[in-house]
Motif scaffolding. Sequence first.
Motif, mmCIF file in Angstrom:
data_model
loop_
_atom_site.group_PDB
_atom_site.id
_atom_site.type_symbol
_atom_site.label_atom_id
_atom_site.label_comp_id
_atom_site.label_asym_id
_atom_site.label_seq_id
_atom_site.Cartn_x
_atom_site.Cartn_y
_atom_site.Cartn_z
ATOM 1 N N SER A 1 3.145 -2.912 -9.583
ATOM 2 C CA SER A 1 2.382 -1.703 -9.270
ATOM 3 C C SER A 1 1.142 -1.922 -8.413
ATOM 4 O O SER A 1 0.556 -0.964 -7.929
ATOM 5 C CB SER A 1 1.973 -0.987 -10.568
ATOM 6 O OG SER A 1 1.212 -1.864 -11.361
ATOM 7 N N GLY A 2 0.735 -3.158 -8.174
ATOM 8 C CA GLY A 2 -0.504 -3.387 -7.420
ATOM 9 C C GLY A 2 -0.231 -3.528 -5.927
ATOM 10 O O GLY A 2 0.166 -4.593 -5.459
ATOM 11 N N MET A 3 -0.441 -2.472 -5.147
ATOM 12 C CA MET A 3 -0.154 -2.495 -3.713
ATOM 13 C C MET A 3 -1.443 -2.570 -2.903
ATOM 14 O O MET A 3 -2.399 -1.849 -3.188
ATOM 15 C CB MET A 3 0.616 -1.239 -3.323
ATOM 16 C CG MET A 3 0.940 -1.158 -1.822
ATOM 17 S SD MET A 3 1.696 0.429 -1.344
ATOM 18 C CE MET A 3 3.429 0.041 -1.470
ATOM 19 N N ARG A 4 -1.438 -3.439 -1.888
ATOM 20 C CA ARG A 4 -2.558 -3.527 -0.950
ATOM 21 C C ARG A 4 -2.023 -3.298 0.459
ATOM 22 O O ARG A 4 -0.949 -3.811 0.796
ATOM 23 C CB ARG A 4 -3.219 -4.905 -1.029
ATOM 24 C CG ARG A 4 -3.838 -5.159 -2.401
ATOM 25 C CD ARG A 4 -4.447 -6.543 -2.505
ATOM 26 N NE ARG A 4 -5.102 -6.688 -3.802
ATOM 27 C CZ ARG A 4 -5.888 -7.702 -4.132
ATOM 28 N NH1 ARG A 4 -6.119 -8.687 -3.264
ATOM 29 N NH2 ARG A 4 -6.457 -7.749 -5.313
ATOM 30 N N LEU A 5 -2.764 -2.575 1.280
ATOM 31 C CA LEU A 5 -2.362 -2.304 2.658
ATOM 32 C C LEU A 5 -3.356 -2.932 3.619
ATOM 33 O O LEU A 5 -4.561 -2.937 3.349
ATOM 34 C CB LEU A 5 -2.316 -0.795 2.919
ATOM 35 C CG LEU A 5 -1.304 0.015 2.099
ATOM 36 C CD1 LEU A 5 -1.482 1.504 2.406
ATOM 37 C CD2 LEU A 5 0.117 -0.422 2.390
ATOM 38 N N VAL A 6 -2.826 -3.440 4.723
ATOM 39 C CA VAL A 6 -3.693 -3.978 5.779
ATOM 40 C C VAL A 6 -3.617 -3.039 6.989
ATOM 41 O O VAL A 6 -2.540 -2.853 7.563
ATOM 42 C CB VAL A 6 -3.274 -5.403 6.178
ATOM 43 C CG1 VAL A 6 -4.114 -5.894 7.363
ATOM 44 C CG2 VAL A 6 -3.430 -6.349 4.987
ATOM 45 N N ALA A 7 -4.745 -2.448 7.346
ATOM 46 C CA ALA A 7 -4.874 -1.608 8.543
ATOM 47 C C ALA A 7 -3.692 -0.661 8.766
ATOM 48 O O ALA A 7 -2.987 -0.760 9.771
ATOM 49 C CB ALA A 7 -5.060 -2.501 9.780
ATOM 50 N N PRO A 8 -3.432 0.271 7.806
ATOM 51 C CA PRO A 8 -2.287 1.179 7.977
ATOM 52 C C PRO A 8 -2.419 2.018 9.249
ATOM 53 O O PRO A 8 -3.500 2.555 9.538
ATOM 54 C CB PRO A 8 -2.322 2.052 6.711
ATOM 55 C CG PRO A 8 -3.678 1.871 6.128
ATOM 56 C CD PRO A 8 -4.172 0.529 6.556
ATOM 57 N N ARG A 9 -1.329 2.107 9.999
ATOM 58 C CA ARG A 9 -1.302 2.742 11.320
ATOM 59 C C ARG A 9 -1.898 4.143 11.317
ATOM 60 O O ARG A 9 -2.644 4.524 12.219
ATOM 61 C CB ARG A 9 0.160 2.818 11.796
ATOM 62 C CG ARG A 9 0.326 3.258 13.223
ATOM 63 C CD ARG A 9 1.800 3.552 13.544
ATOM 64 N NE ARG A 9 2.260 4.775 12.887
ATOM 65 C CZ ARG A 9 3.480 5.291 13.028
ATOM 66 N NH1 ARG A 9 4.378 4.656 13.780
ATOM 67 N NH2 ARG A 9 3.818 6.401 12.405
#
Lengths: 230, 230
Positions: B18-26
């Motif tokens: 359940s732990g989601m991380r995003l990098v610079a989402p478009r």
Amino acid sequence: MGENIGAAARAMLNFGLSGMRLVAPRDGWPNPKAKAMASGAAAVIDGVRVFDTVAEAVADCDHVVATTARQRGLFLPVHTPQTVGTELQKWSGEGRRTAMLFGAEKTGLETDELAMADALVTIPVNPDFSSLNLAQAVLLLAYEWSQAGGQSPLFESPYEEAPASRGVQEGMVEHLFEALDRAGYFYPEEKRATLQRNIRTLFTNAQLTEPETRLFRGMVRQLMRHLPEK
Amino acid sequence: MGENIGAAARAMLNFGLSGMRLVAPRDGWPNPKAKAMASGAAAVIDGVRVFDTVAEAVADCDHVVATTARQRGLFLPVHTPQTVGTELQKWSGEGRRTAMLFGAEKTGLETDELAMADALVTIPVNPDFSSLNLAQAVLLLAYEWSQAGGQSPLFESPYEEAPASRGVQEGMVEHLFEALDRAGYFYPEEKRATLQRNIRTLFTNAQLTEPETRLFRGMVRQLMRHLPEK
């Protein structure tokens, strides 16, 4: 839905499977949406064979595993994707025809359709969030099938000892049902479906060889001479 | 794309992550399309943390595995999904913080981003059709992570039951012989011994369980009502 069929075709081909059969597709066949969604896996869509019933679709298969999220009271062995991948590869290695059976996106397979299989497979998802779409289920099973492909069969089995094809077994079971019907066995009528399901799985589990099914049908034929006409 | 983020969230939660991380989402963050696509996995979307770079996103992690279709000349250990699932579970069991790193749908991870990982993982797809979408890659890795954690099946096979005892099986076979005798099946008399032997081994091979023998005797009983007395 055409989109689900196309996505399933992609998932199959991702792990080297290409023989797809459809049972009574909702929007008929061919379906342009399926082909569009399949994209690079269009060859799988072009090779699709369509059938009216599950029984016809698996008639020439020797082993059928059916996916389900619930057991539905069937007395069939239950596999994980991993163990079923191994089993399917073992059977293929013995020259047996195998199939994986998937239900429609929303509803899954009906209990009577599951009873056509000789094993069930259930994907061990998070019980609090278990909704996998059809193509994802196909992907996981195709993946495990492919993973198991490196393994050689555990032992060779001579053809004469192998179970009869699904179609031959089904013919025998239908023959028995006819005799039981004439004997008034399916009573009361509400119990017919459950009784037939249990009898079918009894014979599936029994894995009779083709000579054994002939022997069995010979018994049924003789018994029927004494039964009232329906 | 928001849709890919939402589908990845679903795939994670299907196998208990359940732990989601995003990098610079478009398209920036929050993204309504991601939440709509996530549907029942909206809680994963609500818990997302956003970072500018991969380095910042994994700064507090002890072990990072990165997915890639190609090795790109990096001197890093390369895992299969199965071995990486086992490694990640082992590290978690030691209280280490772990992460799986995925690239964008079209481009995958850049070589410099892969170099942030301490292991690579590559999914063994069909080389002639290798295009997996992002959510499918997430699904397979989450599945193997869950498998390695000893996820128990949703339901147990009921078919662990051992075959009925010899005595119970023999009682059933004798019951059938009686019915066949009354139906005039054992004809001519010289063939009786062979037929009985073949029928007996048919049922021995079938390895029926005790409930199955009761079901079978119920059928025989009903058929016998229509047979002449001996």
